[in-house]
Design a protein around this motif. Structure first.
Motif: not given
Length: 337
Positions: A223, A227, A234, A237, A239, A261
């Protein structure tokens, strides 16, 4: 969690869904030709005729399976892509091992269209011959490796075939009485398919106008890299305990300055060598993003007083609470209503 958030979380678990479409597709495969393989004989069914099979010829390999659920009236502009971890499939997101609705349903109820993938070599994505296509034999996860190392259900030496003799971490949030149900989800994995898998994930991102990627474990590196490959498509993100990340050297973190992120981490990380080795590598990419001016957040759940979470954050008994933290993060950035 505040009373208001508890009420809202409860409504997410019970509100009905208006769905416009459920479907699936494969993406990322390529046609390959097989040569020099011996003929085989197969009986297609009990008491059936013997069928001579020539395995030489063209096959498709490197494809990924994607299932989508689109809402009648989504309240979020961009769909959520749920990418699983190593040796697992998209079933991780559908229903927890103890039978509760998974994150697929949680985020559908929150108003997002949701795409759940089975990556290359997993589940309904199918396999390819090895060593003819996949260069090596697959790995099969054992219960001990899952319990004592990757998923951090218990310390070293605590696994036992007999459930009564297992010794989980004190306070672990994973429903350990459902270990066998969780083991049913394990799938073989190859160590030679990272490039194929990345191409398939990139093809999925390219197929959509824009998307939010939410990954777990091995899926994290895919992922984060997707990006980098498509920073215009994207939009964010997320995670969950990524087991790897792009290196700060050779990757342009500044290209992701406008892509928020989020990293989320559970408990017991310092007690398992795999994670002792893995977390600092991910932290370096987080730091590179932060230095580039990216909106990036690192959530250490125990530091927030949320203790006992295993690597299976989407299956722990407080999985809805963790999903709510993610949803709040999305809402504060305008990605969810």
């Amino acid at each position: 969690m505040s009373d208001q958030k508890q009420i809202h979380s409860s409504s997410l678990r019970t509100s009905p869904l208006l769905v416009s479409e459920i479907g699936s597709f494969h993406v990322g495969g390529e046609m390959l030709s097989l040569h020099g393989m011996p003929l085989r004989e197969r009986i297609s069914t009990n008491q059936g005729a013997v069928h001579r099979v020539n395995p030489n010829g063209e096959i498709i390999a490197g494809q990924m399976y994607v299932q989508y659920v689109k809402l009648e009236r989504p309240t979020a502009r961009w769909p959520l892509l749920l990418w699983h971890g190593g040796g697992m499939t998209g079933v991780n997101w559908e229903t927890t091992p103890d039978g509760r609705p998974g994150w697929q349903m949680f985020f559908l109820r929150a108003g997002l269209d949701v795409y759940v993938s089975d990556a290359v070599e997993r589940g309904r994505a199918s396999w390819a011959p090895y060593p003819e296509v996949y260069a090596d034999a697959p790995y099969f996860r054992t219960a001990q490796e899952a319990w004592e190392e990757t998923f951090r259900f218990g310390p070293a030496g605590s696994w036992h075939r007999d459930p009564a003799s297992r010794h989980p971490h004190d306070g672990v949030r994973f429903p350990v009485d459902q270990m066998e149900a969780f083991m049913n989800q394990f799938a073989p994995r190859w160590a030679t398919n990272n490039e194929r898998t990345q191409r398939a994930y990139d093809a999925l991102v390219d197929k959509l106008d824009g998307s939010i990627i939410l990954t777990h474990s091995q899926g994290g590196n895919f992922g984060l890299t997707a990006a980098l490959h498509a920073p215009d498509r994207v939009k964010a993100v997320i995670s969950l305990e990524p087991s790897g990340a792009p290196t700060a050297d050779g990757n342009n973190a500044a290209a992701l300055r406008h892509v928020p992120h989020l990293f989320v981490w559970g408990d017991y990380l310092d007690q398992h060598s795999f994670w002792v080795d893995s977390v600092p590598k991910v932290r370096r990419w987080h730091d590179a993003l932060a230095a580039a001016g990216t909106d990036v957040e690192w959530i250490d759940l125990p530091a927030r007083g949320i203790k006992g979470n295993s690597h299976a954050l989407m299956a722990d008994d407080n999985s809805d609470d963790i999903a709510m933290i993610v949803l709040d993060w999305l809402r504060r950035r305008g990605f969810a209503a």
